[in-house]
Design a protein around this motif. Sequence first.
Motif, short mmCIF file in Angstrom:
data_model
loop_
_atom_site.label_atom_id
_atom_site.label_comp_id
_atom_site.label_asym_id
_atom_site.label_seq_id
_atom_site.Cartn_x
_atom_site.Cartn_y
_atom_site.Cartn_z
N THR A 76 25.02 39.10 25.56
CA THR A 76 25.47 38.04 26.45
C THR A 76 24.34 37.65 27.40
N ARG B 65 32.49 34.64 36.50
CA ARG B 65 32.69 34.13 35.16
C ARG B 65 33.62 35.03 34.36
N ALA B 66 33.40 36.34 34.46
CA ALA B 66 34.26 37.28 33.73
C ALA B 66 35.70 37.19 34.24
N ARG B 68 37.12 34.48 35.55
CA ARG B 68 37.67 33.23 35.03
C ARG B 68 38.13 33.41 33.59
N THR B 69 37.29 34.05 32.77
CA THR B 69 37.63 34.26 31.36
C THR B 69 38.93 35.06 31.23
N LEU B 70 39.05 36.12 32.02
CA LEU B 70 40.25 36.97 31.97
C LEU B 70 41.49 36.20 32.41
N THR B 72 42.01 32.94 32.52
CA THR B 72 42.32 31.86 31.59
C THR B 72 43.06 32.42 30.37
N ASP B 73 42.59 33.56 29.89
CA ASP B 73 43.21 34.19 28.73
C ASP B 73 44.66 34.59 29.05
N ARG B 125 42.73 43.67 33.37
CA ARG B 125 43.87 42.92 32.84
C ARG B 125 45.21 43.48 33.34
#
Lengths: 146, 140
Positions: A76, B65-66, B68-70, B72-73, B125
Amino acid sequence: MSQPTQVDPRGLRFVAGVTAVVLAVVLAIPSEPVRIVLLAVQVAVFAVAAFIGLQWSPYAIVFARLVRPRIGPPATFEDARPPRFAQVVGLTFTAVALVLLLAGATTAALVATAFALVAAVLNAAVGLCLGCELYLALRRLSPAGA
Amino acid sequence: MTGPLILLAAAVVTVAIAVLMRWKNGRFAGRLDDREVLTPEQIGAALGDRATLLQFSSAFCSPCRATRTLLTDIADRVDGVVTVEIDAEAHLDLVRELHIMRTPTVLVLDAEGAVSTRASGLPRRDQVLAALNRAVESST
């Protein structure tokens, strides 16, 4: 908005690790000339990374030439803005330390060096950007509506 | 002698900060005393039918960013939950009003927009899902 510059997160850890070693030696070796030279080198390295670009930091060049070829491309990438801001914070602390050392205020200089060292070790060991954590707290202090 | 002592102090402070951050990141507060209610106008987006995950982010923030990704999922998988991201620097008034000190900070709003709970730092999560459950229960 254009895509921000992306960097290899392992390179950032490597740069922080080398920085931490240099700053730890500054604290550990009780020699004024050695301390002045090492701090001056570190200030210059921070300045290059902060004002020219992270990838031009001499430590980052060592990583790109010697380390990355052995460990392969990264899985990444990371946004370059937080670490670049961190280099500015590091530059501030080490520049203050250098000035204090040249002015003969050794203890104050070592304390300023220690702040930069704490930030560098946290960055290298757990990937935490201390300057970034404090950024919003500082921005909040600016006058309302600014 | 000063140098090694300061070096030792720096090591202690470093470990303390690392432990504190691990404990603090993604830790959602229990009951909030002042349940502020946010409107769609304030956050610049419609509220979710059941809950809204409101994330404050900034440019100098690598865990944003991480996060946001979590979020959104999670919003994609859970019905009635939407995620809204706010640039903290562009909304400093709201940041001060909500006492947001670092990014990312995630606020869980219930169906009415009341702040159910909040956490700063990158959450796991299961931490977000537990917080969502409480927000949905409290508003039904």
